[in-house]
Motif scaffolding. Structure first.
Motif, PDB file in Angstrom:
ATOM      1  N   ALA A 123      17.322 -16.119  -6.627  1.00 57.31           N
ATOM      2  CA  ALA A 123      17.770 -15.133  -7.611  1.00 57.31           C
ATOM      3  C   ALA A 123      19.213 -14.719  -7.340  1.00 57.31           C
ATOM      4  N   HIS A 238       9.605 -15.033 -11.213  1.00 57.26           N
ATOM      5  CA  HIS A 238      10.431 -16.232 -11.368  1.00 57.26           C
ATOM      6  C   HIS A 238      10.645 -16.565 -12.851  1.00 57.26           C
ATOM      7  N   HIS A 241      12.717 -13.818 -14.563  1.00 60.99           N
ATOM      8  CA  HIS A 241      14.109 -13.820 -14.104  1.00 60.99           C
ATOM      9  C   HIS A 241      14.917 -14.909 -14.809  1.00 60.99           C
TER      10      HIS A 241
END
Length: 298
Positions: A123, A238, A241
């Protein structure tokens, strides 16, 4: 005596010169710590618009600088880092799934913590890639975001990037920009802030019981979140994001056209994913894995 008087006269005349020299040195050092140096753009330059150099200050007396060539280097580096981390995530996910399929909770738990750390590393690399994307922010804007990142947190850097991008969005309707900001910031909390909190606890060895910021007491809320952490939660983070990063990337690269055109479809996709993934459970995933024939022993 004559020699002593000559030596004394020389010292008296040299002292003011030394003092002036030290004063000039002090001014130069102070100027180097507090000012930014920019060279002028040559009329022969082409390609990306250039602010020849932007200095980044993190600690007094230490300077990091960047120009457009460096920005492109960082962008390419983070693309490569993101690709490597995505490969690591695939391998770790297989290890977690293998533990769930075999009923090996210890294996699944250990690899879940590693999965959380690896996801947060990806990230950070992904946000850095988005921040340094060519034809996006100016070097000055990148410097502003990095200062916030250094002084506060990754989530605050996301918010700063969003605020800088939204300033360039044409006013379609009176409420579009504030509504877009509110929606994006809500998802930043879900997909950036919350994972970062748990990641920090995991990185500091607090795998089972989370402590407060100053390590003076147990943080009950974060401890409960740590106990509840599983692969399903990390997969939610995940997926969300990636969709959030796509929205912010279009805002940085093309606030006047692509963002204004694609924001609502992208937001609808993110909201739909959030609703669907909220129904995911670890028990359902474990049962699905047990029914599935393992491929290549994974």
């Amino acid at each position: 005596m004559a020699q002593q008087r000559l030596h004394l006269r020389y010292c008296n005349s040299a002292i003011p010169r030394v003092r002036r020299f030290l004063a000039v040195c002090a001014v130069v050092v102070q100027y180097g710590r507090t000012s930014r140096f920019r060279s002028r753009k040559s009329r022969f330059d082409s390609g990306l618009p250039k602010e020849a150099r932007i200095d980044f200050f993190r600690q007094p007396g230490f300077v990091w600088w960047m120009d457009n060539a460096t920005r492109l280097t960082i962008f390419n580096a983070q693309v490569a880092n993101g690709r490597a981390l995505k490969g690591a995530i695939r391998q770790i996910r297989r290890a977690v799934n293998d533990g769930l399929r075999k009923g090996n909770d210890a294996q699944a738990s250990v690899h879940t913590k590693v999965f959380a750390q690896t996801f947060c590393s990806w990230a950070e690399a992904n946000f850095s890639k988005v921040l340094h994307t060519p034809h996006g922010f100016t070097l000055t804007e990148i410097a502003e975001v990095k200062r916030v990142w250094s002084a506060q947190s990754l989530a605050d850097a996301w918010i700063k990037a969003v605020d800088l991008g939204l300033k360039k969005v044409p006013a379609q309707r009176s409420g579009f920009v504030p509504n877009a900001r509110q929606s994006i910031l809500r998802h930043i909390k879900t997909y950036v802030s919350d994972p970062a909190l748990l990641r920090n606890k995991v990185a500091h060895g607090q795998w089972e019981v989370a402590l407060n910021r100053h390590n003076t007491a147990v943080n009950a809320d974060l401890t409960a979140a740590m106990v509840a952490l599983d692969i399903v939660q990390i997969d939610r983070w995940h997926g969300g994001h990636e969709m959030l990063a796509a929205i912010v990337e279009s805002l940085i690269e093309s606030p006047e056209r692509t963002f204004a055109r694609d924001y609502w479809p992208q937001l609808a996709a993110l909201e739909g994913f959030a609703q669907r993934s909220a129904l995911w459970t670890l028990a359902a995933k474990r049962e699905a894995l047990r029914r599935k024939v393992p491929a290549n022993g994974a």
